[in-house]
Design an enzyme around this catalytic site. Structure first.
Site, PDB file in Angstrom:
ATOM      1  N   CYS A  57      28.387  43.996  36.772  1.00  0.00           N
ATOM      2  CA  CYS A  57      27.230  44.899  36.638  1.00  0.00           C
ATOM      3  C   CYS A  57      26.407  44.583  35.391  1.00  0.00           C
ATOM      4  CB  CYS A  57      27.696  46.349  36.599  1.00  0.00           C
ATOM      5  SG  CYS A  57      29.006  46.674  35.417  1.00  0.00           S
ATOM      6  N   GLU A 112      36.040  54.706  31.970  1.00  0.00           N
ATOM      7  CA  GLU A 112      34.761  54.237  31.364  1.00  0.00           C
ATOM      8  C   GLU A 112      33.908  55.446  31.010  1.00  0.00           C
ATOM      9  OE1 GLU A 112      33.346  51.685  34.628  1.00  0.00           O
ATOM     10  OE2 GLU A 112      34.245  49.964  33.604  1.00  0.00           O
TER      11      GLU A 112
END
Lengths: 642, 642
Positions: A397, A306
């Site tokens: 998240c 990521e």
């Protein structure tokens, strides 16, 4: 509004900073009544926040607190950082309560805070994963297990809660835990040396210091920044431990971690004004802006880790561009903006809010993107997934992060300094602001922004002060008639009104005085630096702050990859009140050049200069934030100039 | 040559298959004496194999066998699949011994086989990780722990060893282990149901069946193929367990695993001729070829999971394109080629050998690429790494894989069928081949291939048989004078000699008859399918089978990303005997258009049609396989046509 139950700590209702020129304003000081943001924030409050609350319950996130309090006998559920989703939700709910009365939500917030408080250990420690059987494992793996990250979200929620409601219930929980953390971690011989594997607590501790006046929280944030990059947690870029921040020359590693760290460091800089830190932040910001940022304002192209990419590494279909990274960029930009009111930071923040944060949530407020590609052929990914917003994720998240960010939005429109109101963002709204010198100033904004660039700011409070109005960087400089203009009571502002600046309007204002901004919004074709290879020979369409895209559903039977948009084709914008909750679409006569038959059975061949066969195609572009709200299908931001 | 110690199993010296039209020839049947491959294979034998042997020793890989045999008291060293590196090295060494006498290497091979044999358990089991304290964990995690993968490499090494030397020492070890595996795994109620997390044993078991005549090994390979994709190891694409191979429509997941599986399935198909499997392989092959393959022949663009990508996902600087995946593609192509002699398979194999396998090793034979980008700006990766061949890796799959593949090369030039010699690849060499009908045929190739397309094949054995000579797919069709031609004894072959075919020359040959192939090698500009975005508006240079690139060291002071190669510029090839062990370079007068100043501080801006300022630049392109052998620096395959 401040129901201060303890005399020993001051709670201030904004993030007032010692070394920043600008100071933010309370979320509650601005009431939106526009057609763009106000309905969205209403959806956040009435749909998003309640549905997320149900998910916190159904996924066991709230049960984890009941379990930690000894009220449920069952295993911990989900991922180690699941507490943070509850805290982010609480922060969103708190900001929503700052903007509107909502007894049911208020009740849910109080109930949740009771659950949290009941799970706190006697010494202040609070993390439901490390309760009961895992209590002895506290602080044993700062790199991977997110204890300090969760603590940071608790602190942010607590500050939001006290600012929004005046109640200290959650703040008291937070400060008890923060005190334990300050006792536990630091450079002292009797302290544990360590830093969190996921930055977050840095921002939170600075904010806690601002809210309470406790300087030890500030010192603790500084410790966590200074101790980072020295190998205490293994030295990986993913965990932002590869080098001290002050020595870095660009963002690398996990994008959210990198930008959260910078945001926290900027918070610290706002308090300390330390020149070396300021130089590092400026250096990292420029590299990000000029080499690493998607046109959406999103960050982090790499699925692998990521992560941030190399310079100009900006794949479209293969973009990762996590919603949380777009949020992180907006958060960092906001903090940088407060330092000295540099317009580039407001430009990036606006770009990210409209084009990286907002795409993260469906128009109905119930589904979310984690990954944000800038193109898709509509086919499933090689593992079978298709790009479609989801109601939730195992690692959730993004959903509450979008909610808390958008719920804070009223607080982003303005900042103040001693005798100046800074107008960053435009939306029809009423504001009741307090200058640094203590005076209250009321302003009214009338505008259809972002659909239209005509903005009137009416002054409702007399007095001598400055309005610093932002001329966005996206404004055109030519032709003459498309240049931005600023009038005060119909008199043109003297001097050049250049894009990318704050125009200072300092005078003695009378009630009813008005500032008229005219920010023409022609459709703009935007190109990318030639080293960003996937965009080579292509343009993206923007209008005002909004990025546009083509969607399959508006172009049946056409492979969007075949669309060609000649530079000469005029493009026009039309408001469609019944499309996608009301949007301006961009229309024009483009062309489609289907890939020649010869390519069906080959990937490489001798280069020829055969002209492609084109046929006319009327295109309809919609704002990128609104894509994937009708049918699942192809989408394309960058179009061949041809 | 076959020193058969056991009468109960036949050992054949090629991979003779029941349902394949073509049959491979022994590695030892072709002696290379050219200037391209022969020196490289000499380097493999005299430098690569000895240095790798030292590394097997110094990294504890051989000690793991001593430990498992009870002769060393120390922990297992390295990764769970480290045994496989020893086996791959052994395979490379065996093929090298097939090509040349080398007593020292022969001794090292024998010593290593003794180590391996001593580590084998009484029941035939052999894996040094699962010895001693971990003996009870055998077969407990087929997905991750690579037991069957290591077994496969043992079997391949054993087959190579017996074919190269006639000695059965390693083959006996292999068959004992294979028998145990056949007893252990299968559909029976008393058997364990499972498949390996990394395909490899499928190829190996088929080859073991071919070498020994034992049909149970073939059945076992079929079981491992048939049981895959049914969730026995969790169902992930990474482990090739997402779907049965016969139902797949394209390669997904881990690239090496995917192509190894296809190679093994092709081996099975060669034995069974099962139509459904054949259709699946053909479907997967076409999709790979037309949508997923790098121009190098490399596979797997994604760093994330070392994986295959979506259609047209072919990033250059961010390519993963693991060396082992290029090898796997060549392996698969080779097996497909044997089925019916379809020229596309030979084209891909040639492409991969020269441009995906060969770049994996330095010219001096001591350093290796794991990741193979098609462009780099020469700056370190975010994280600090720079693209440079390394002497070894903790996960050292690629180095011995390159060695064993190149060591096999003499065996790739030809196949045979009953009365036909198929000539796939061109290199100056002498061959002594045995047709399917038993006749021996001797051929001599004279050529400077791949630097020149003039090839003479001299027939040294009289008789009536066919020579099927390959006309590579890279040959041009126009202009007329650049078309390939084939002469027999100076008489032009009748009919069209089209690129991408085998021309059958069937006649009664006399000693001294000669076939002259003229495969003109103009410099070719190659373009990519328009959906492969990074290559849009760009060409790559090829000459014959070789891909070319620009390197920084040949263009000091120039940012290679700024190079523009107009279509009209003539390009010529020149042999430079003292460059990079002797290469043809491509030269021409191109241009460089430095990025305008305005881009230095921006990534996006309003699109303009400003013409770029160009200055002339003489370019020198070198074969891609030779890059990064001088200085570390920028490299670029795809050049702007501009």
């Amino acid at each position: 509004m401040n129901n201060r139950s303890k005399p020993n700590a001051v709670v201030v209702d904004t993030a007032h900073s010692d070394h920043a020129t600008l100071q933010p304003v309370p979320v509650s000081s601005v009431r939106l009544h526009d057609d763009f943001w106000a309905p969205r924030l209403e959806t956040i409050r009435t749909t998003t926040i309640p549905t997320q609350y149900e998910l916190l319950e159904s996924t066991g996130r709230l049960d984890n607190f009941r379990r930690a309090a000894g009220n449920l006998k069952q295993p911990f559920q989900g991922l180690v950082f699941n507490d943070s989703d509850v805290y982010k939700w609480l922060e969103a709910a708190a900001w929503a309560l700052a903007a509107a009365d909502d007894p049911a939500l208020s009740q849910a917030v109080d109930t949740t805070i009771e659950l949290i408080a009941a799970a706190q250990h006697a010494d202040g420690y609070l993390n439901t994963y490390f309760s009961l059987d895992r209590a002895s494992e506290r602080w044993s793996n700062l790199r991977d297990l997110h204890e300090l990250y969760c603590a940071g979200h608790l602190f942010q929620a607590a500050v939001a809660h006290v600012r929004a409601t005046g109640h200290r219930t959650l703040l008291d929980v937070a400060t008890r835990f923060a005190d334990l953390i300050c006792d536990t971690f630091g450079p002292g011989d009797d302290q544990q040396h360590g830093v969190p594997g996921h930055p977050e607590i840095e921002m939170a501790l600075v904010e806690l210091a601002r809210a309470t006046g406790e300087q030890r929280y500030l010192k603790q944030a500084a410790y966590f920044l200074d101790a980072r990059g020295r190998g205490l947690i293994g030295g990986s870029a993913y965990h932002q431990d590869h080098a001290p921040l002050r020595e870095q020359d660009r963002l690398v590693g996990h994008a959210v971690r990198a930008a959260y760290l910078c945001a926290g460091a900027t918070d610290l800089y706002a308090e300390t004004g330390e020149p070396e830190l300021g130089r590092a932040l400026d250096r990292l910001w420029r590299r990000m802006l000029n080499r690493q940022m998607y046109i959406t304002g999103g960050l982090g192209p790499r699925h692998q880790g990521e992560a941030m990419g190399a310079d100009f590494e900006l794949p479209n279909a293969r973009a990762y561009a996590e919603t949380c990274a777009g949020i992180a960029n907006a958060m960092w930009a906001w903090r940088m903006l407060q330092i000295e009111g540099a317009p580039t930071h407001a430009d990036v923040m606006e770009r990210a809010l409209y084009n990286a944060v907002l795409p993260g949530i469906s128009l109905d407020g119930t589904a979310y993107f984690y990954v944000n590609p800038l193109a898709t052929d509509g086919a499933p990914e090689p593992g079978g997934k298709i790009y479609q917003r989801q109601p939730w994720f195992p690692c959730a998240c993004c959903p509450p992060n979008v909610a808390r960010t958008l719920a804070t939005l009223p607080g982003f429109l303005y900042s103040v300094s001693s005798d100046t109101v800074w107008i960053h963002h435009y939306a029809a709204s009423q504001a009741d602001l307090r200058l640094g010198d203590g005076r209250s100033i009321q302003l009214l904004q009338r505008t259809r922004y972002p659909w239209d660039g005509q903005i009137t700011v009416e002054v409702l409070t007399p007095g001598t002060f400055a309005l610093n109005v932002r001329i966005p960087g996206w404004c055109a400089t030519e032709p003459e008639q498309l240049r931005p203009t600023v009038n005060v009571n119909s008199i043109p502002c003297p001097g050049e009104v250049a894009p990318g600046q704050y125009v200072e309007l300092r005078r003695t204002w009378a009630v009813g005085d008005s500032v008229c901004l005219h920010l023409p919004m022609p459709v703009q074709r935007v190109s990318t630096h030639p080293y960003a290879l996937e965009n080579s020979g292509r343009v993206a369409l923007m209008r005002g702050p909004l990025l546009y895209c083509l969607e399959q559903v508006d172009h049946p039977g056409v492979d969007l990859r075949d669309v060609i948009l000649p530079d000469s084709v005029p493009l026009s914008a039309t408001y469609r009140p019944h499309s996608l909750n009301g949007i301006e679409v961009i229309e024009g006569s483009a062309a489609v050049a289907p890939v020649e038959m010869g390519w069906q059975e080959s990937l490489y061949r001798t280069a020829t200069s055969t002209p492609t066969v084109r046929r006319a195609l009327d295109i309809v572009a919609i704002p990128y934030f609104a894509w994937a709200n009708r049918e699942v299908g192809a989408m394309q931001v960058w179009l061949r100039r041809g």
